[in-house]
Scaffold this active site. Structure first.
Site, PDB file in Angstrom:
ATOM      1  N   ARG A  52       0.813  -1.210   0.000  1.00 45.35           N
ATOM      2  CA  ARG A  52       0.000   0.000   0.000  1.00 45.35           C
ATOM      3  C   ARG A  52       0.847   1.261   0.000  1.00 45.35           C
ATOM      4  O   ARG A  52       0.296   2.369  -0.027  1.00 45.35           O
ATOM      5  CB  ARG A  52      -0.896   0.033   1.237  1.00 45.35           C
ATOM      6  CG  ARG A  52      -2.301  -0.527   1.043  1.00 45.35           C
ATOM      7  CD  ARG A  52      -2.944  -0.624   2.420  1.00 45.35           C
ATOM      8  NE  ARG A  52      -4.360  -0.440   2.478  1.00 45.35           N
ATOM      9  CZ  ARG A  52      -5.253  -1.439   2.534  1.00 45.35           C
ATOM     10  NH1 ARG A  52      -4.879  -2.686   2.445  1.00 45.35           N
ATOM     11  NH2 ARG A  52      -6.520  -1.169   2.675  1.00 45.35           N
ATOM     12  N   ARG A  96     -17.759  -4.963   9.356  1.00 37.84           N
ATOM     13  CA  ARG A  96     -16.548  -4.377   9.901  1.00 37.84           C
ATOM     14  C   ARG A  96     -16.826  -3.037  10.546  1.00 37.84           C
ATOM     15  O   ARG A  96     -17.550  -2.215   9.985  1.00 37.84           O
ATOM     16  CB  ARG A  96     -15.509  -4.223   8.782  1.00 37.84           C
ATOM     17  CG  ARG A  96     -14.746  -5.510   8.542  1.00 37.84           C
ATOM     18  CD  ARG A  96     -13.943  -5.467   7.299  1.00 37.84           C
ATOM     19  NE  ARG A  96     -13.121  -4.262   7.158  1.00 37.84           N
ATOM     20  CZ  ARG A  96     -12.292  -4.072   6.147  1.00 37.84           C
ATOM     21  NH1 ARG A  96     -12.177  -4.984   5.210  1.00 37.84           N
ATOM     22  NH2 ARG A  96     -11.586  -2.969   6.086  1.00 37.84           N
ATOM     23  N   ARG A  98     -21.414  -4.051   2.768  1.00 40.80           N
ATOM     24  CA  ARG A  98     -20.563  -5.249   2.903  1.00 40.80           C
ATOM     25  C   ARG A  98     -20.773  -5.995   4.217  1.00 40.80           C
ATOM     26  O   ARG A  98     -20.886  -5.403   5.279  1.00 40.80           O
ATOM     27  CB  ARG A  98     -19.090  -4.831   2.799  1.00 40.80           C
ATOM     28  CG  ARG A  98     -18.122  -5.943   3.187  1.00 40.80           C
ATOM     29  CD  ARG A  98     -16.742  -5.736   2.644  1.00 40.80           C
ATOM     30  NE  ARG A  98     -16.007  -4.640   3.264  1.00 40.80           N
ATOM     31  CZ  ARG A  98     -14.783  -4.281   2.891  1.00 40.80           C
ATOM     32  NH1 ARG A  98     -14.182  -4.899   1.877  1.00 40.80           N
ATOM     33  NH2 ARG A  98     -14.182  -3.282   3.493  1.00 40.80           N
TER      34      ARG A  98
END
Ligand code: ADP
Ligand code: ADP
Ligand code: ZN
Length: 215
Positions: free
Chosen positions: A88, A161, A127
């Site tokens: 990243r 999450r 999600r």
């Protein structure tokens, strides 16, 4: 074959990585999953990174490079590594190159999943994942089965999450554009970058990636 799946949060990296694990016996190396595991099992490192992850900031290069270094020592028979959510930063990318070289391995493709910000917000806000096997679901595009049981493992606990909220997502997007997007140029210059339309249907994305790997 070793590949990187590159793209902002919600681009579909995890979804596609799982498919490659199932169909090509590849090994998914998701630093996000590893960090969440460390946090859930309450290790010292896990406790250190919890707040950073909740805010959507990047954890230090040193920590994630250490996690990947351990996994690259895996000498079992498999179809190659999928780096998902790693590297990243440019420092992570150069470290990965060195680690692969030191262990006699190489990188074959860097696949960018291109998705616009509006779609990312929709994806992240819908999600969830199976608490047992990690299968990825979406409230609209891939809802939980009507019987409430995971299609892959039959479990019925689904998790969302804590960092999949709008504020953290905004920060994760900033981190992506500031620190991760320079990797597109880095890998382009190395001749490794392949681009895929991540907005397409999951099956179409699967086929585009398969075409790259089989080429
Ligand atoms: P997403 O699926 O939204 O792309 P991940 O599960 O890959 O997110 O990562 C969740 C969080 O874990 C990130 O916001 C960051 O705090 C941390 N993280 C994961 N991978 C890295 C990495 N390679 N470098 C730094 N931080 C990371
Ligand atoms: P990442 O690992 O890049 O953060 P995920 O694979 O977790 O992304 O996908 C984010 C969300 O978008 C999940 O809810 C997933 O079901 C959904 N999703 C993934 N790929 C697609 C696609 N091609 N079309 C529609 N929704 C998708
Ligand atoms: Zn499951």
């Amino acid at each position: 074959m070793n590949i990187i799946l590159l793209g902002p949060p919600g681009a579909g990296k995890g979804t596609q990585a799982r498919h490659l694990v199932e169909t090509r016996n590849m090994v998914q190396l998701s630093t996000g999953d590893m960090l969440r595991e460390a946090k859930d099992s309450g290790t010292e490192m896990g406790m250190m990174v919890a707040d950073v992850m909740a805010r959507g900031d990047l954890v230090t290069d040193e920590i994630v490079i250490g996690l990947i270094r351990e996994k690259l020592e895996d000498k079992s028979e498999h179809g190659g590594f999928i780096f998902d959510g790693f590297p990243r930063t440019l420092a992570q990318a150069t470290a990965l190159g060195e680690l692969l070289e030191a262990t006699g391995q190489k990188l074959d493709h860097v696949i960018e999943l291109r998705v616009n910000d509006d779609a990312l917000v929709k994806r992240i806000s819908g999600r969830s994942t199976c608490g047992q096997c990690g299968e990825v679901y979406h409230d609209v595009t891939k809802p939980h089965p009507e019987d409430g049981k995971c299609v892959k493992c039959g479990a019925s606990d689904f998790k969302r999450r804590a960092d999949d909220n709008e504020e953290s997502l905004r920060n994760r997007l900033m981190e992506y554009y500031k620190k991760t997007s320079p990797l597109l140029g880095y890998y382009y210059a190395l001749g490794m970058l392949k681009r895929v339309d991540g907005l397409a249907d999951m099956k179409v994305v699967q086929a585009s990636i398969a075409a790259i790997l089989d080429n």
